[in-house]
Design a protein around this motif. Structure first.
Motif, short mmCIF file in Angstrom:
data_model
loop_
_atom_site.label_atom_id
_atom_site.label_comp_id
_atom_site.label_asym_id
_atom_site.label_seq_id
_atom_site.Cartn_x
_atom_site.Cartn_y
_atom_site.Cartn_z
N GLN A 174 -5.73 -26.63 -1.57
CA GLN A 174 -5.83 -27.90 -0.85
C GLN A 174 -6.98 -27.86 0.15
N LYS A 175 -7.20 -26.70 0.76
CA LYS A 175 -8.29 -26.54 1.71
C LYS A 175 -9.63 -26.43 1.00
N GLY A 176 -9.60 -25.87 -0.22
CA GLY A 176 -10.82 -25.71 -1.01
C GLY A 176 -11.70 -24.59 -0.51
N GLY A 177 -12.89 -24.51 -1.08
CA GLY A 177 -13.87 -23.52 -0.66
C GLY A 177 -13.63 -22.13 -1.20
N PRO A 178 -14.31 -21.15 -0.62
CA PRO A 178 -14.23 -19.77 -1.11
C PRO A 178 -12.83 -19.16 -1.00
N GLU A 179 -12.07 -19.57 0.02
CA GLU A 179 -10.71 -19.04 0.15
C GLU A 179 -9.85 -19.45 -1.04
N ALA A 180 -10.01 -20.67 -1.50
CA ALA A 180 -9.26 -21.15 -2.66
C ALA A 180 -9.62 -20.34 -3.90
N GLN A 181 -10.90 -20.12 -4.10
CA GLN A 181 -11.33 -19.32 -5.25
C GLN A 181 -10.78 -17.91 -5.17
N ALA A 182 -10.79 -17.34 -3.97
CA ALA A 182 -10.28 -15.98 -3.78
C ALA A 182 -8.78 -15.90 -4.07
N LYS A 183 -8.03 -16.90 -3.62
CA LYS A 183 -6.58 -16.91 -3.86
C LYS A 183 -6.26 -17.06 -5.34
N VAL A 184 -6.98 -17.90 -6.04
CA VAL A 184 -6.76 -18.08 -7.48
C VAL A 184 -7.09 -16.77 -8.20
N LYS A 185 -8.18 -16.14 -7.84
CA LYS A 185 -8.56 -14.85 -8.47
C LYS A 185 -7.51 -13.79 -8.17
N GLU A 186 -7.05 -13.75 -6.95
CA GLU A 186 -6.01 -12.80 -6.54
C GLU A 186 -4.74 -13.00 -7.37
N ALA A 187 -4.33 -14.25 -7.54
CA ALA A 187 -3.14 -14.56 -8.33
C ALA A 187 -3.35 -14.19 -9.80
N SER A 188 -4.52 -14.49 -10.31
CA SER A 188 -4.84 -14.15 -11.70
C SER A 188 -4.78 -12.64 -11.91
N ASP A 189 -5.31 -11.89 -10.97
CA ASP A 189 -5.26 -10.42 -11.05
C ASP A 189 -3.82 -9.91 -10.99
N ALA A 190 -2.99 -10.55 -10.16
CA ALA A 190 -1.58 -10.15 -10.07
C ALA A 190 -0.86 -10.40 -11.39
N VAL A 191 -1.15 -11.55 -12.01
CA VAL A 191 -0.54 -11.86 -13.31
C VAL A 191 -0.98 -10.81 -14.34
N ALA A 192 -2.24 -10.47 -14.34
CA ALA A 192 -2.75 -9.46 -15.28
C ALA A 192 -2.04 -8.11 -15.07
N LEU A 228 2.29 -18.68 -5.76
CA LEU A 228 1.51 -19.79 -6.31
C LEU A 228 1.85 -21.10 -5.62
N ALA A 229 3.14 -21.34 -5.42
CA ALA A 229 3.58 -22.61 -4.84
C ALA A 229 3.20 -22.74 -3.37
N HIS A 230 3.09 -21.64 -2.68
CA HIS A 230 2.81 -21.71 -1.25
C HIS A 230 1.38 -21.30 -0.92
N CYS A 231 1.08 -20.04 -1.11
CA CYS A 231 -0.21 -19.49 -0.67
C CYS A 231 -1.39 -20.07 -1.45
N VAL A 232 -1.27 -20.06 -2.78
CA VAL A 232 -2.38 -20.54 -3.60
C VAL A 232 -2.51 -22.06 -3.47
N ALA A 233 -1.40 -22.78 -3.49
CA ALA A 233 -1.45 -24.24 -3.35
C ALA A 233 -2.08 -24.64 -2.02
N GLU A 234 -1.70 -23.96 -0.96
CA GLU A 234 -2.25 -24.27 0.36
C GLU A 234 -3.76 -24.00 0.40
N ALA A 235 -4.17 -22.88 -0.18
CA ALA A 235 -5.59 -22.54 -0.19
C ALA A 235 -6.40 -23.53 -1.04
#
Length: 93
Positions: free
Chosen positions: A70-88, A61-68
């Motif tokens: 900051q860049k915004g766009g579809p990659e950011a949404q994908a990283k947040v979804k990926e992290a959410s799925d990992a938490v689940a 979260l601190a590195h990969c998701v935060a970096e994505a």
């Protein structure tokens, strides 16, 4: 670069300890140790692995998701979804 790269050695050491706990469980079963003693060690190994997973998730979260994000766009949404799925997955385990 992986978000955990700066702690790679520490993570490797933690996983080695978990590996040792699992090996110890195998020996306990081979030696017919008391069920509750085995279960206690299973709980300890599970806790150690969960602790490792949470640490890795925090770094992700601190590195990969935060970096994505900051860049915004579809990659950011994908990283947040990926992290959410990992938490689940962690919550279900």
């Amino acid at each position: 670069m992986a978000g955990y790269s700066h702690n790679k050695q520490s993570h490797a050491m933690r996983l080695s300890r978990v590996e040792g706990q699992i090996r110890g469980l195998q020996h306990m079963v081979e030696d017919d140790k008391y069920c509750i003693d085995v279960l206690t060690q299973v709980s300890a190994a599970t806790g150690a692995l969960q602790s490792f997973a949470l640490s890795l998730l925090e770094e992700h979260l601190a590195h990969c998701v935060a970096e994505a994000t900051q860049k915004g766009g579809p990659e950011a949404q994908a990283k947040v979804k990926e992290a959410s799925d990992a938490v689940a997955r962690l919550v279900r385990s």
